[in-house]
Design a protein around this motif. Sequence first.
Motif, PDB file in Angstrom:
ATOM      1  N   GLY A  75       0.814  -1.209   0.000  1.00 12.32           N
ATOM      2  CA  GLY A  75       0.000   0.000   0.000  1.00 12.32           C
ATOM      3  C   GLY A  75       0.850   1.263   0.000  1.00 12.32           C
ATOM      4  O   GLY A  75       1.927   1.308  -0.602  1.00 12.32           O
ATOM      5  N   GLU A  76       0.370   2.297   0.697  1.00 12.17           N
ATOM      6  CA  GLU A  76       1.078   3.567   0.749  1.00 12.17           C
ATOM      7  C   GLU A  76       2.146   3.504   1.844  1.00 12.17           C
ATOM      8  O   GLU A  76       1.820   3.404   3.027  1.00 12.17           O
ATOM      9  CB  GLU A  76       0.111   4.718   1.024  1.00 12.17           C
ATOM     10  CG  GLU A  76      -1.001   4.855  -0.008  1.00 12.17           C
ATOM     11  CD  GLU A  76      -0.453   5.064  -1.415  1.00 12.17           C
ATOM     12  OE1 GLU A  76       0.559   5.780  -1.556  1.00 12.17           O
ATOM     13  OE2 GLU A  76      -1.043   4.515  -2.366  1.00 12.17           O
ATOM     14  N   VAL A  77       3.386   3.548   1.452  1.00 13.30           N
ATOM     15  CA  VAL A  77       4.507   3.485   2.393  1.00 13.30           C
ATOM     16  C   VAL A  77       5.489   4.595   2.047  1.00 13.30           C
ATOM     17  O   VAL A  77       5.239   5.412   1.163  1.00 13.30           O
ATOM     18  CB  VAL A  77       5.204   2.100   2.341  1.00 13.30           C
ATOM     19  CG1 VAL A  77       4.260   0.999   2.816  1.00 13.30           C
ATOM     20  CG2 VAL A  77       5.709   1.801   0.932  1.00 13.30           C
ATOM     21  N   ALA A  78       6.600   4.632   2.737  1.00 11.33           N
ATOM     22  CA  ALA A  78       7.646   5.612   2.440  1.00 11.33           C
ATOM     23  C   ALA A  78       9.002   4.965   2.626  1.00 11.33           C
ATOM     24  O   ALA A  78       9.166   4.048   3.438  1.00 11.33           O
ATOM     25  CB  ALA A  78       7.515   6.845   3.339  1.00 11.33           C
ATOM     26  N   LEU A  79       9.962   5.439   1.857  1.00  8.58           N
ATOM     27  CA  LEU A  79      11.345   4.996   1.953  1.00  8.58           C
ATOM     28  C   LEU A  79      12.204   6.169   2.413  1.00  8.58           C
ATOM     29  O   LEU A  79      11.750   7.317   2.432  1.00  8.58           O
ATOM     30  CB  LEU A  79      11.830   4.474   0.602  1.00  8.58           C
ATOM     31  CG  LEU A  79      10.980   3.378  -0.037  1.00  8.58           C
ATOM     32  CD1 LEU A  79      11.521   3.017  -1.415  1.00  8.58           C
ATOM     33  CD2 LEU A  79      10.909   2.149   0.856  1.00  8.58           C
ATOM     34  N   VAL A  80      13.461   5.890   2.756  1.00  6.83           N
ATOM     35  CA  VAL A  80      14.373   6.953   3.190  1.00  6.83           C
ATOM     36  C   VAL A  80      15.036   7.560   1.963  1.00  6.83           C
ATOM     37  O   VAL A  80      15.766   6.875   1.238  1.00  6.83           O
ATOM     38  CB  VAL A  80      15.446   6.402   4.147  1.00  6.83           C
ATOM     39  CG1 VAL A  80      16.342   7.538   4.642  1.00  6.83           C
ATOM     40  CG2 VAL A  80      14.794   5.691   5.325  1.00  6.83           C
ATOM     41  N   GLY A  81      14.774   8.825   1.700  1.00  7.64           N
ATOM     42  CA  GLY A  81      15.317   9.472   0.512  1.00  7.64           C
ATOM     43  C   GLY A  81      16.802   9.766   0.637  1.00  7.64           C
ATOM     44  O   GLY A  81      17.380   9.734   1.732  1.00  7.64           O
ATOM     45  N   GLN A  82      17.434  10.060  -0.495  1.00  5.89           N
ATOM     46  CA  GLN A  82      18.844  10.436  -0.494  1.00  5.89           C
ATOM     47  C   GLN A  82      19.017  11.787   0.206  1.00  5.89           C
ATOM     48  O   GLN A  82      18.222  12.700  -0.006  1.00  5.89           O
ATOM     49  CB  GLN A  82      19.378  10.533  -1.926  1.00  5.89           C
ATOM     50  CG  GLN A  82      19.478   9.212  -2.656  1.00  5.89           C
ATOM     51  CD  GLN A  82      20.612   8.341  -2.138  1.00  5.89           C
ATOM     52  OE1 GLN A  82      21.462   8.798  -1.378  1.00  5.89           O
ATOM     53  NE2 GLN A  82      20.624   7.077  -2.547  1.00  5.89           N
ATOM     54  N   PRO A  83      20.053  11.931   1.027  1.00  9.44           N
ATOM     55  CA  PRO A  83      20.223  13.165   1.807  1.00  9.44           C
ATOM     56  C   PRO A  83      20.979  14.256   1.068  1.00  9.44           C
ATOM     57  O   PRO A  83      21.809  14.955   1.647  1.00  9.44           O
ATOM     58  CB  PRO A  83      21.014  12.674   3.020  1.00  9.44           C
ATOM     59  CG  PRO A  83      21.876  11.587   2.472  1.00  9.44           C
ATOM     60  CD  PRO A  83      21.037  10.904   1.425  1.00  9.44           C
ATOM     61  N   MET A  84      20.740  14.389  -0.226  1.00  7.57           N
ATOM     62  CA  MET A  84      21.328  15.497  -0.976  1.00  7.57           C
ATOM     63  C   MET A  84      20.308  15.962  -2.006  1.00  7.57           C
ATOM     64  O   MET A  84      19.431  15.210  -2.413  1.00  7.57           O
ATOM     65  CB  MET A  84      22.651  15.107  -1.652  1.00  7.57           C
ATOM     66  CG  MET A  84      22.539  14.221  -2.864  1.00  7.57           C
ATOM     67  SD  MET A  84      22.341  12.464  -2.508  1.00  7.57           S
ATOM     68  CE  MET A  84      23.968  12.048  -1.922  1.00  7.57           C
ATOM     69  N   ARG A  85      20.442  17.211  -2.427  1.00  8.20           N
ATOM     70  CA  ARG A  85      19.482  17.812  -3.353  1.00  8.20           C
ATOM     71  C   ARG A  85      20.223  18.400  -4.553  1.00  8.20           C
ATOM     72  O   ARG A  85      21.275  19.019  -4.394  1.00  8.20           O
ATOM     73  CB  ARG A  85      18.685  18.920  -2.661  1.00  8.20           C
ATOM     74  CG  ARG A  85      17.840  18.431  -1.503  1.00  8.20           C
ATOM     75  CD  ARG A  85      17.339  19.596  -0.654  1.00  8.20           C
ATOM     76  NE  ARG A  85      16.520  19.128   0.439  1.00  8.20           N
ATOM     77  CZ  ARG A  85      15.195  18.966   0.367  1.00  8.20           C
ATOM     78  NH1 ARG A  85      14.560  19.270  -0.758  1.00  8.20           N
ATOM     79  NH2 ARG A  85      14.520  18.523   1.405  1.00  8.20           N
ATOM     80  N   LEU A  86      19.673  18.214  -5.718  1.00  8.43           N
ATOM     81  CA  LEU A  86      20.195  18.813  -6.940  1.00  8.43           C
ATOM     82  C   LEU A  86      19.112  19.745  -7.482  1.00  8.43           C
ATOM     83  O   LEU A  86      17.979  19.308  -7.719  1.00  8.43           O
ATOM     84  CB  LEU A  86      20.543  17.747  -7.978  1.00  8.43           C
ATOM     85  CG  LEU A  86      21.905  17.057  -7.833  1.00  8.43           C
ATOM     86  CD1 LEU A  86      21.946  16.187  -6.590  1.00  8.43           C
ATOM     87  CD2 LEU A  86      22.210  16.206  -9.075  1.00  8.43           C
ATOM     88  N   SER A  87      19.465  21.006  -7.697  1.00 13.70           N
ATOM     89  CA  SER A  87      18.453  22.001  -8.037  1.00 13.70           C
ATOM     90  C   SER A  87      17.782  21.735  -9.380  1.00 13.70           C
ATOM     91  O   SER A  87      16.604  22.046  -9.552  1.00 13.70           O
ATOM     92  CB  SER A  87      19.079  23.406  -8.034  1.00 13.70           C
ATOM     93  OG  SER A  87      20.111  23.499  -9.009  1.00 13.70           O
ATOM     94  N   ARG A  88      18.521  21.170 -10.342  1.00 15.25           N
ATOM     95  CA  ARG A  88      17.918  20.920 -11.655  1.00 15.25           C
ATOM     96  C   ARG A  88      17.280  19.538 -11.770  1.00 15.25           C
ATOM     97  O   ARG A  88      16.680  19.216 -12.791  1.00 15.25           O
ATOM     98  CB  ARG A  88      18.959  21.110 -12.768  1.00 15.25           C
ATOM     99  CG  ARG A  88      19.349  22.572 -12.945  1.00 15.25           C
ATOM    100  CD  ARG A  88      20.051  22.828 -14.254  1.00 15.25           C
ATOM    101  NE  ARG A  88      21.372  22.201 -14.305  1.00 15.25           N
ATOM    102  CZ  ARG A  88      21.692  21.183 -15.090  1.00 15.25           C
ATOM    103  NH1 ARG A  88      20.778  20.647 -15.877  1.00 15.25           N
ATOM    104  NH2 ARG A  88      22.917  20.690 -15.081  1.00 15.25           N
TER     105      ARG A  88
END
Length: 406
Positions: free
Chosen positions: A353-366
Amino acid sequence: MTEKSTQDKSERKGALSRFTVIDASRVRAGPTAVRLFADMGARVIKLEIPPGAPGGDDMIGGRDHNRADYENLHRNKESLTLNMKSPEGLKILHELVRRADVFIENFRPDVKDRLGIGPEALRVINPRLVYASISGFGQDGPYAGWPGFDSIAQGMGGLMSVTGKPGEGPMRVGIPIADLCAGHFCAMGILAALLEREASGEGQWVQTSLLEAQIAMLDFQAAQWLIDKKVPVQSGNEHPLTVPTGVFATKDGYLNIAAIGQTMWTRLCEALEVPHLIEEPGMGSDPERVQNRDKVNAAIQPALSARTTAEWTERLLKAGVPCGPIHRVDQVFADPQVQHLGVAWPMHHAELGEVALVGQPMRLSRYPREQPPRAAPEQGADTSDILSELGYSAAQVAELRAAYVV
């Protein structure tokens, strides 16, 4: 059954979408390295032993052991079952390697050469291939043949000797930090090799190990020995070089405080309304406070016990003293700042069903993280599609399945 991993090949997006990675690793360190590439848009083909073939993988982190862990570790990948011990399976691997940018493995050092899939063998097929290896203790040397496990690396790499309260014996940290750091260092090495390939046109062999990764993470603790010849010891929740920095009881729980240096110490004492401690004998400088750690902590504890964690957090931050509450994992993901950052990556799973995972701890603006992750593939979910891309007919695939090649 999860959604097919191959459905978005033509629409694959992300900073690394031009790369194809062949993942022959298992357990945690290798898959951790590969996960970065998968999350950043690369095509990742995970190799698995065919059902019914000898030598199946029953290691920790498998589908049957911990589904949550498996989903978090293997999202955004494709699964190809392949018996690399068979001539037909090795032929398929060679065809994949010709088209790939990266091959990653974490076998014991002698296994890959015995199978004929070592770096020299595969880079003859594709000189541009970046070949990456993660081992327990290195590709050569007296311990090269030892099996590598996280807790063993934590012990041999010195971490357990500085973790825990003094006098209570060595303590393992609560996460597989040697595995995880080896995976992250490996990913950085692969990225560096891909960048260098743009200049040289050639791939190379990237190596790391759990032991090296763990020692690197000792950082200043290791430097104390290498430079000052001082052997660091356990200090529990205290910082070994500055006081007061650690965990303190409040009226309703606990608070982390990091009053580093004289300015922070002064601010802390004023906020706690104990200004007389600022110049108290034995507390006038960081070195003195380190020598009188117990005395300092005992002096400020009564004041901290008088208010709640939330009250002290607000009061100390306003005074310019670094501090923060100590969360359970459920409280972490309920924290407003964590929710604002979107650390939990929502995903719809056909079974869970609806779950969540741990996202990558960095961000790319584009390349903002807009699309939900694809669920981890079922074993061999993409085998037919991948072999079809390589030119195999449905009848040929059926024959390979019957022979446990795929």
